[in-house]
Write an enzyme that holds these catalytic residues in place. Sequence first.
Site, PDB file in Angstrom:
ATOM      1  N   ASN A 280       7.793   4.463   9.353  1.00  0.00           N
ATOM      2  CA  ASN A 280       7.516   5.908   9.303  1.00  0.00           C
ATOM      3  C   ASN A 280       8.023   6.423   7.962  1.00  0.00           C
ATOM      4  OD1 ASN A 280       7.340   8.667   9.645  1.00  0.00           O
ATOM      5  ND2 ASN A 280       9.036   8.803  11.109  1.00  0.00           N
TER       6      ASN A 280
ATOM      7  N   LYS B 203       7.753   9.366   6.752  1.00  0.00           N
ATOM      8  CA  LYS B 203       8.140  10.786   6.777  1.00  0.00           C
ATOM      9  C   LYS B 203       7.534  11.512   5.563  1.00  0.00           C
ATOM     10  CE  LYS B 203      12.291   9.310   9.139  1.00  0.00           C
ATOM     11  NZ  LYS B 203      13.610   9.627   9.598  1.00  0.00           N
TER      12      LYS B 203
ATOM     13  N   HIS C 223       8.450  12.994  17.420  1.00  0.00           N
ATOM     14  CA  HIS C 223       9.604  12.528  16.639  1.00  0.00           C
ATOM     15  C   HIS C 223      10.702  13.596  16.697  1.00  0.00           C
ATOM     16  CE1 HIS C 223      12.117  11.228  13.332  1.00  0.00           C
ATOM     17  NE2 HIS C 223      11.530  10.042  13.419  1.00  0.00           N
TER      18      HIS C 223
ATOM     19  N   GLU D 210      12.622  14.742  14.577  1.00  0.00           N
ATOM     20  CA  GLU D 210      12.647  15.706  13.469  1.00  0.00           C
ATOM     21  C   GLU D 210      11.658  16.837  13.714  1.00  0.00           C
ATOM     22  OE1 GLU D 210      12.145  12.869  10.291  1.00  0.00           O
ATOM     23  OE2 GLU D 210      14.172  12.127  10.643  1.00  0.00           O
TER      24      GLU D 210
ATOM     25  N   GLU E 261      14.520   6.438  20.342  1.00  0.00           N
ATOM     26  CA  GLU E 261      15.223   6.717  19.095  1.00  0.00           C
ATOM     27  C   GLU E 261      16.384   7.668  19.359  1.00  0.00           C
ATOM     28  OE1 GLU E 261      12.708   6.027  15.414  1.00  0.00           O
ATOM     29  OE2 GLU E 261      12.171   8.005  16.105  1.00  0.00           O
TER      30      GLU E 261
ATOM     31  N   GLY F 221      18.709   7.735  10.537  1.00  0.00           N
ATOM     32  CA  GLY F 221      19.122   8.014   9.164  1.00  0.00           C
ATOM     33  C   GLY F 221      20.623   8.079   8.958  1.00  0.00           C
TER      34      GLY F 221
ATOM     35  N   SER G 127      18.076   3.655  12.229  1.00  0.00           N
ATOM     36  CA  SER G 127      18.884   2.854  11.304  1.00  0.00           C
ATOM     37  C   SER G 127      18.633   1.353  11.402  1.00  0.00           C
ATOM     38  CB  SER G 127      20.380   3.173  11.497  1.00  0.00           C
ATOM     39  OG  SER G 127      20.636   4.518  11.133  1.00  0.00           O
TER      40      SER G 127
HETATM   41  C1  PEP Z   1      12.915   7.413  12.247  1.00  0.00           C
HETATM   42  O1  PEP Z   1      12.966   8.474  11.663  1.00  0.00           O
HETATM   43  O2  PEP Z   1      12.034   7.207  13.093  1.00  0.00           O
HETATM   44  C2  PEP Z   1      13.904   6.413  11.915  1.00  0.00           C
HETATM   45  C3  PEP Z   1      14.058   5.454  12.764  1.00  0.00           C
HETATM   46  O3  PEP Z   1      14.594   6.589  10.746  1.00  0.00           O
HETATM   47  P1  PEP Z   1      15.706   5.597  10.124  1.00  0.00           P
HETATM   48  O4  PEP Z   1      15.193   4.176  10.290  1.00  0.00           O
HETATM   49  O5  PEP Z   1      15.828   5.994   8.709  1.00  0.00           O
HETATM   50  O6  PEP Z   1      16.944   5.798  10.924  1.00  0.00           O
END
Ligand code: PEP
Length: 243
Positions: free
Chosen positions: A8, A10, A92, A94, A160, A166, A205
């Site tokens: 992803n 973003k 998601h 975010e 998630e 992040g 992460s």
């Molecule tokens: C995400 O935003 O779906 C995500 C998993 O981000 P990151 O791998 O950077 O934690």
Amino acid sequence: MPALIVGNWKMNGLGDDIAEIAQMAAAGAGNGARSLWIAPPFTLIDRSVIVAAGAVKIGGQDCHVKQSGAHTGCVSAAMLADLGAGFVIVGHSERRRDKAESDADVRAKATAGCAAGLEVILCIGETRDQRGAGQTNDVLTSQLAGSLPDDAEALIIAYEPVWAIGTGLIPTLDDVASAHAHIRANLVARYGPAGYGVRVLYGGSVTPANASELLRVSEVGGVLVGGASLTAQSLLAITAAPP
Ligand code: PEP
């Protein structure tokens, strides 16, 4: 079922970054045991589809609930499909946070994605406070109850934990297994035997260093990767993580 690795991007990526997707495709990503999918920003989808050359599936990061209409700046699932996208991410954290998307909104988007012929990656996960209060399973149950579409055929769930996105933090492997088992039980309760066929990804992460151990956890059918998906070098290292 071979693991699915989804990147992803973003709100990252300009025209030059298409070279990363070309490199992933040239490396044969997606042709081996693990499939590789990438969700670039909307502006790069059409170019990504071309360079991915079928080796990497390209998708959208969001879609509108309607197919068309007076919704300035929005993109429908049908438009994504028209560009050659094969999947869409909905819900998601975010977007739930920044755009105040509710479970009902997420459900409507998932339904729109399915109707447009896309595979749908529906994201759920608890916040740090909710985990601290011992509410993880209740939150997952509630998000699933409110956001699952009627049809499970094109559905993928991404677990998630919001606090892991992040941050460089990940849950213990036991906690990942427990959340995934809980999600599976909810899916089977909702869809019957078809619930066993819904893939459940872990996201938060994920890096080349921890991908192997996460992919070995029971019920983890792949990973959703943010930061570590931005370069071919890093994402290919995740697709190649030893089983
Ligand atoms: C995400 O935003 O779906 C995500 C998993 O981000 P990151 O791998 O950077 O934690």
